[in-house]
Design an enzyme around this catalytic site. Structure first.
Site, PDB file in Angstrom:
ATOM      1  N   LYS A  92       0.868  -1.184   0.000  1.00  0.00           N
ATOM      2  CA  LYS A  92       0.000   0.000   0.000  1.00  0.00           C
ATOM      3  C   LYS A  92       0.900   1.229   0.000  1.00  0.00           C
ATOM      4  O   LYS A  92       1.820   1.330   0.822  1.00  0.00           O
ATOM      5  CB  LYS A  92      -0.905  -0.005   1.233  1.00  0.00           C
ATOM      6  CG  LYS A  92      -1.798   1.219   1.302  1.00  0.00           C
ATOM      7  CD  LYS A  92      -2.936   1.134   2.301  1.00  0.00           C
ATOM      8  CE  LYS A  92      -2.513   0.816   3.688  1.00  0.00           C
ATOM      9  NZ  LYS A  92      -3.626   0.840   4.653  1.00  0.00           N
ATOM     10  N   CYS A 109      -0.305  14.890  -6.559  1.00  0.00           N
ATOM     11  CA  CYS A 109      -0.773  14.075  -7.690  1.00  0.00           C
ATOM     12  C   CYS A 109      -1.945  13.178  -7.289  1.00  0.00           C
ATOM     13  O   CYS A 109      -1.930  12.564  -6.220  1.00  0.00           O
ATOM     14  CB  CYS A 109       0.382  13.218  -8.209  1.00  0.00           C
ATOM     15  SG  CYS A 109      -0.077  12.105  -9.547  1.00  0.00           S
ATOM     16  N   CYS A 111      -3.281  11.331 -10.144  1.00  0.00           N
ATOM     17  CA  CYS A 111      -3.415  10.463 -11.316  1.00  0.00           C
ATOM     18  C   CYS A 111      -2.452   9.279 -11.279  1.00  0.00           C
ATOM     19  O   CYS A 111      -2.552   8.392 -12.102  1.00  0.00           O
ATOM     20  CB  CYS A 111      -3.192  11.259 -12.598  1.00  0.00           C
ATOM     21  SG  CYS A 111      -1.463  11.696 -12.929  1.00  0.00           S
ATOM     22  N   CYS A 120       2.630  16.521  -7.948  1.00  0.00           N
ATOM     23  CA  CYS A 120       2.249  16.578  -9.361  1.00  0.00           C
ATOM     24  C   CYS A 120       3.406  17.129 -10.180  1.00  0.00           C
ATOM     25  O   CYS A 120       4.051  18.100  -9.777  1.00  0.00           O
ATOM     26  CB  CYS A 120       1.017  17.486  -9.513  1.00  0.00           C
ATOM     27  SG  CYS A 120       0.559  17.846 -11.214  1.00  0.00           S
TER      28      CYS A 120
HETATM   29 FE1  FES Z   1      -0.695  13.370 -11.370  1.00  0.00          FE
HETATM   30 FE2  FES Z   1      -0.576  15.929 -11.995  1.00  0.00          FE
HETATM   31  S1  FES Z   1      -2.129  14.910 -10.991  1.00  0.00           S
HETATM   32  S2  FES Z   1       0.867  14.390 -12.396  1.00  0.00           S
END
Ligand code: FES
Length: 144
Positions: A92, A109, A111, A120
């Site tokens: 995790k 981040c 994503c 990010c």
């Molecule tokens: Fe993941 Fe920007 S939200 S790189």
């Protein structure tokens, strides 16, 4: 063109007409081994085309998420991973950012594509362009 014409107008209809598909539901239980052997190529073709169609639709932005969610409910089928690159050896991934270390703001981040995770680095823009997704960072701002 003549080959395709013959295939579509003669060979395929003849093949389908000669398939031993019973007229009744109980008729399936009376098919012989030879009948089932004739049905196997047809079943494989229909099943393969159906599988490829569902897999293709699962990658589209509009119906894709719905199909992926439904596929995830199938026993033994796991949903796609979100994280494919960050600390893959950990069971995790947990990161802690000390609020005292944030000077004015921190861009975190969401994503899972950033090379500077948990921060990010703008990789979400490339991900969004490639997939039609709309993910972006969370910005933590310090009140002054
Ligand atoms: Fe993941 Fe920007 S939200 S790189």
């Amino acid at each position: 063109m003549q080959v395709i014409n013959t295939l579509v107008r003669e060979s395929l209809p003849n093949y389908l007409t000669n398939l031993p598909i019973p007229d009744t539901l109980m008729g399936w239980f009376h098919l012989g081994l030879g009948d089932w052997m004739k049905l196997i190529p047809f079943g494989v073709a229909v099943g393969g085309l159906s599988y490829l169609t569902v897999q293709g639709l699962a990658q589209t932005p509009v119906v894709g998420p719905v199909i992926q969610e439904k596929l995830a409910c199938i026993v033994g089928k796991k949903a796609n991973r979100v994280n494919c690159q960050v600390k893959m050896d950990c069971p995790k991934v947990v990161d802690m950012v000390d609020i005292e270390d944030i000077s004015e703001k921190a861009v975190l981040c969401r994503c899972w594509k950033s090379k500077k995770f948990p921060y990010c680095d703008g990789s979400h823009a490339k991900h969004n362009n490639e997939t039609g997704d709309n993910v972006g960072p969370v910005i933590v701002k310090k009140n002054n």
